[in-house]
Scaffold this active site. Structure first.
Site, PDB file in Angstrom:
ATOM      1  N   ILE A   1      52.407 -21.259-166.765  1.00  6.43           N
ATOM      2  CA  ILE A   1      51.301 -20.538-166.133  1.00  6.43           C
ATOM      3  C   ILE A   1      50.951 -21.175-164.795  1.00  6.43           C
ATOM      4  O   ILE A   1      50.754 -20.490-163.790  1.00  6.43           O
ATOM      5  CB  ILE A   1      50.071 -20.501-167.063  1.00  6.43           C
ATOM      6  CG1 ILE A   1      50.414 -19.850-168.396  1.00  6.43           C
ATOM      7  CG2 ILE A   1      48.928 -19.727-166.394  1.00  6.43           C
ATOM      8  CD1 ILE A   1      49.288 -19.876-169.416  1.00  6.43           C
TER       9      ILE A   1
ATOM     10  N   THR B   1      46.767 -35.918-173.827  1.00  7.74           N
ATOM     11  CA  THR B   1      46.714 -35.091-172.617  1.00  7.74           C
ATOM     12  C   THR B   1      45.516 -34.155-172.609  1.00  7.74           C
ATOM     13  O   THR B   1      44.752 -34.103-171.635  1.00  7.74           O
ATOM     14  CB  THR B   1      48.007 -34.279-172.467  1.00  7.74           C
ATOM     15  OG1 THR B   1      49.114 -35.174-172.307  1.00  7.74           O
ATOM     16  CG2 THR B   1      47.937 -33.346-171.276  1.00  7.74           C
TER      17      THR B   1
ATOM     18  N   THR C   1      42.449 -21.516-173.980  1.00  5.14           N
ATOM     19  CA  THR C   1      43.167 -20.572-174.827  1.00  5.14           C
ATOM     20  C   THR C   1      42.248 -19.868-175.809  1.00  5.14           C
ATOM     21  O   THR C   1      41.192 -20.408-176.187  1.00  5.14           O
ATOM     22  CB  THR C   1      44.271 -21.314-175.616  1.00  5.14           C
ATOM     23  OG1 THR C   1      44.848 -20.440-176.586  1.00  5.14           O
ATOM     24  CG2 THR C   1      43.686 -22.508-176.367  1.00  5.14           C
ATOM     25  N   ASP C   2      42.663 -18.685-176.259  1.00  7.11           N
ATOM     26  CA  ASP C   2      41.902 -17.978-177.295  1.00  7.11           C
ATOM     27  C   ASP C   2      42.059 -18.636-178.665  1.00  7.11           C
ATOM     28  O   ASP C   2      41.304 -18.348-179.594  1.00  7.11           O
ATOM     29  CB  ASP C   2      42.308 -16.504-177.370  1.00  7.11           C
ATOM     30  CG  ASP C   2      43.783 -16.280-177.680  1.00  7.11           C
ATOM     31  OD1 ASP C   2      44.546 -17.266-177.741  1.00  7.11           O
ATOM     32  OD2 ASP C   2      44.189 -15.113-177.847  1.00  7.11           O
ATOM     33  N   GLU C   3      43.024 -19.542-178.803  1.00  7.57           N
ATOM     34  CA  GLU C   3      43.259 -20.160-180.118  1.00  7.57           C
ATOM     35  C   GLU C   3      42.114 -21.058-180.560  1.00  7.57           C
ATOM     36  O   GLU C   3      42.016 -21.398-181.739  1.00  7.57           O
ATOM     37  CB  GLU C   3      44.580 -20.935-180.110  1.00  7.57           C
ATOM     38  CG  GLU C   3      45.789 -20.031-179.899  1.00  7.57           C
ATOM     39  CD  GLU C   3      47.111 -20.722-180.180  1.00  7.57           C
ATOM     40  OE1 GLU C   3      47.160 -21.555-181.103  1.00  7.57           O
ATOM     41  OE2 GLU C   3      48.089 -20.421-179.474  1.00  7.57           O
TER      42      GLU C   3
ATOM     43  N   TYR D   1      46.955 -28.443-181.777  1.00  6.37           N
ATOM     44  CA  TYR D   1      46.889 -27.944-180.405  1.00  6.37           C
ATOM     45  C   TYR D   1      45.550 -27.305-180.105  1.00  6.37           C
ATOM     46  O   TYR D   1      44.857 -27.682-179.151  1.00  6.37           O
ATOM     47  CB  TYR D   1      48.010 -26.936-180.146  1.00  6.37           C
ATOM     48  CG  TYR D   1      47.749 -26.052-178.954  1.00  6.37           C
ATOM     49  CD1 TYR D   1      47.582 -26.598-177.682  1.00  6.37           C
ATOM     50  CD2 TYR D   1      47.620 -24.669-179.089  1.00  6.37           C
ATOM     51  CE1 TYR D   1      47.317 -25.797-176.580  1.00  6.37           C
ATOM     52  CE2 TYR D   1      47.366 -23.858-177.997  1.00  6.37           C
ATOM     53  CZ  TYR D   1      47.207 -24.419-176.746  1.00  6.37           C
ATOM     54  OH  TYR D   1      46.935 -23.630-175.663  1.00  6.37           O
ATOM     55  N   SER D   2      45.149 -26.321-180.920  1.00 10.02           N
ATOM     56  CA  SER D   2      43.905 -25.605-180.623  1.00 10.02           C
ATOM     57  C   SER D   2      42.688 -26.510-180.769  1.00 10.02           C
ATOM     58  O   SER D   2      41.700 -26.359-180.040  1.00 10.02           O
ATOM     59  CB  SER D   2      43.771 -24.362-181.509  1.00 10.02           C
ATOM     60  OG  SER D   2      43.824 -24.675-182.877  1.00 10.02           O
TER      61      SER D   2
ATOM     62  N   LYS E   1      42.427 -28.429-177.530  1.00  9.43           N
ATOM     63  CA  LYS E   1      41.911 -27.581-176.455  1.00  9.43           C
ATOM     64  C   LYS E   1      40.428 -27.293-176.655  1.00  9.43           C
ATOM     65  O   LYS E   1      39.662 -27.236-175.684  1.00  9.43           O
ATOM     66  CB  LYS E   1      42.706 -26.281-176.371  1.00  9.43           C
ATOM     67  CG  LYS E   1      44.102 -26.439-175.809  1.00  9.43           C
ATOM     68  CD  LYS E   1      44.106 -26.972-174.381  1.00  9.43           C
ATOM     69  CE  LYS E   1      43.577 -25.960-173.389  1.00  9.43           C
ATOM     70  NZ  LYS E   1      43.665 -26.456-171.983  1.00  9.43           N
TER      71      LYS E   1
ATOM     72  N   ARG F   1      55.191 -21.150-190.412  1.00 11.35           N
ATOM     73  CA  ARG F   1      54.732 -22.485-190.066  1.00 11.35           C
ATOM     74  C   ARG F   1      53.386 -22.760-190.744  1.00 11.35           C
ATOM     75  O   ARG F   1      52.625 -21.824-191.049  1.00 11.35           O
ATOM     76  CB  ARG F   1      54.624 -22.650-188.553  1.00 11.35           C
ATOM     77  CG  ARG F   1      53.469 -21.925-187.901  1.00 11.35           C
ATOM     78  CD  ARG F   1      53.506 -22.165-186.388  1.00 11.35           C
ATOM     79  NE  ARG F   1      52.451 -21.413-185.714  1.00 11.35           N
ATOM     80  CZ  ARG F   1      52.540 -21.000-184.457  1.00 11.35           C
ATOM     81  NH1 ARG F   1      53.633 -21.228-183.749  1.00 11.35           N
ATOM     82  NH2 ARG F   1      51.545 -20.349-183.895  1.00 11.35           N
TER      83      ARG F   1
END
Length: 352
Positions: free
Chosen positions: A11, A99, A133-135, A159-160, A163, A291
């Site tokens: 992106i 990160t 993100t929307d997650e 991950y979500s 974020k 998953r």
């Protein structure tokens, strides 16, 4: 100038190219760590462009970030830098914490220190745009309304969760310090220069290589698909018109189950580059074990950004996915450069 972090990723790279396509645009300092998904080949067209300054580095490096801010005096920061693949976060969450949380914290603190030294008029013009993100909102049932900016955060993957934590830090820096931030939460992006571990580029490249097209579970996971060019245009609108401290959801208004996305890609490939045996690429579809914690549905309500800022996506899914497939067919050199031995090792581990 503006500072873009993660500007060699999917992106971020598209945003840099899109921004600098305007000859009157401000220059960009592009800070990227060049992890596995960062690819300087995406930015090849900017090699001789003096308005693009690439810096290989980490948003977690306080000395480097402070040096860049003080040297180039950017009037805005757009933070794309993130570890972003759910499957990788399940296998190794530590990098995502480092990160997405600690890196964002360091970037905020360096930016706040820099902003605090600016004169009053320059302070008022400065923006810190955090791309998320929307997650972070979790998962929806088939009958739930789409995510709005007021949905509670219910992240379901490392991950979500990382974020979500970064979003909370950005919000807190606005409310505690008055630091001028805006946040955008986008749906699933697709388009050119996408690293081929994500569904759409993976299916395109596996199909062309005669490999199985791996589909998790029953393939009925639903996502709202956003063409990356539309995402870039939305970010530009938010940077100019967005209200400080606000969050804007950016969606493509294209809810599709994964299996339908894959079959659409197969249909387009059947038309544009038929198999030698004249059979459909859909015959390569293979269902694999789902998953862990796989969210069933995401959907974005983007009415706020349309109402407040006048933005709507320009691409339908049909137009965007056709452009995407054609781009991969037209750019085999970029693809070959990405599909390295380490990437194949990852695919074998993930989809064996």
């Amino acid at each position: 100038m503006i500072l873009v972090t993660g500007g060699a990723g999917f992106i971020g790279g598209n945003f840099v190219l899109d921004w600098l396509a305007n000859p009157r645009a401000e220059g960009i300092i592009n800070l990227d760590k060049l992890t596995y998904a960062g690819n300087l080949a995406t930015l090849d067209s900017l090699k001789e462009d003096s308005s693009h300054i690439f810096v290989h580095g980490d948003i977690g490096d306080k000395e480097l970030v402070s040096k860049l801010l003080n040297e180039y005096q950017p009037r805005a920061i757009i933070n794309f830098a993130a570890e972003s693949h759910v499957d990788r976060s399940i296998h190794g969450p530590a990098e995502f914490i480092q990160t997405n949380i600690l890196g964002t914290f360091n970037l905020l603190e360096c930016a706040r220190e820099y902003w605090g030294k600016l004169d009053e008029s320059t302070q008022k013009q400065f923006r810190f745009h955090h791309v998320s993100t929307d997650e972070v909102y979790g998962s929806l049932s088939l009958t739930d309304p789409a995510f709005t900016e007021t949905n509670p955060y219910e992240p379901n993957s490392p991950y979500s969760a990382s974020k979500a934590a970064s979003d909370h830090l950005v919000r807190a820096w606005f409310h505690t310090y008055g630091f001028p931030v805006v946040t955008t939460n986008c749906s699933n992006n697709y388009g050119p220069y996408h690293f081929p571990e994500k569904l759409i580029p993976l299916v395109i490249l596996n199909a062309l290589a005669g490999k199985p097209l791996p589909i998790y579970g029953d393939g009925q996971q639903i996502r709202d698909w956003l063409y990356v060019g539309d995402h870039c245009s939305a970010i530009r609108e938010v940077l100019v018109k967005g209200k400080l401290g606000e969050t804007y959801n950016i969606g493509g208004c294209n809810e599709k189950p994964n299996i339908e996305v894959v079959k659409t890609i197969c249909h387009i490939l059947d038309e544009l580059k038929p198999r030698l045996d004249a059979k459909s690429y859909a015959e390569q579809i293979t269902f694999v074990k789902d998953r862990p914690g796989h969210d069933r549905r995401y959907a974005i309500d983007a009415s706020k950004i349309e109402r407040d800022l006048g933005w709507r996506p320009a691409e339908t899914f049909d137009s965007g996915i056709r452009k995407t497939v054609q781009w991969y067919l037209d750019n085999p050199v970029w693809v070959e450069g990405v599909v390295s031995g380490s990437y194949r090792d990852w695919l074998q581990k993930q989809y064996q």
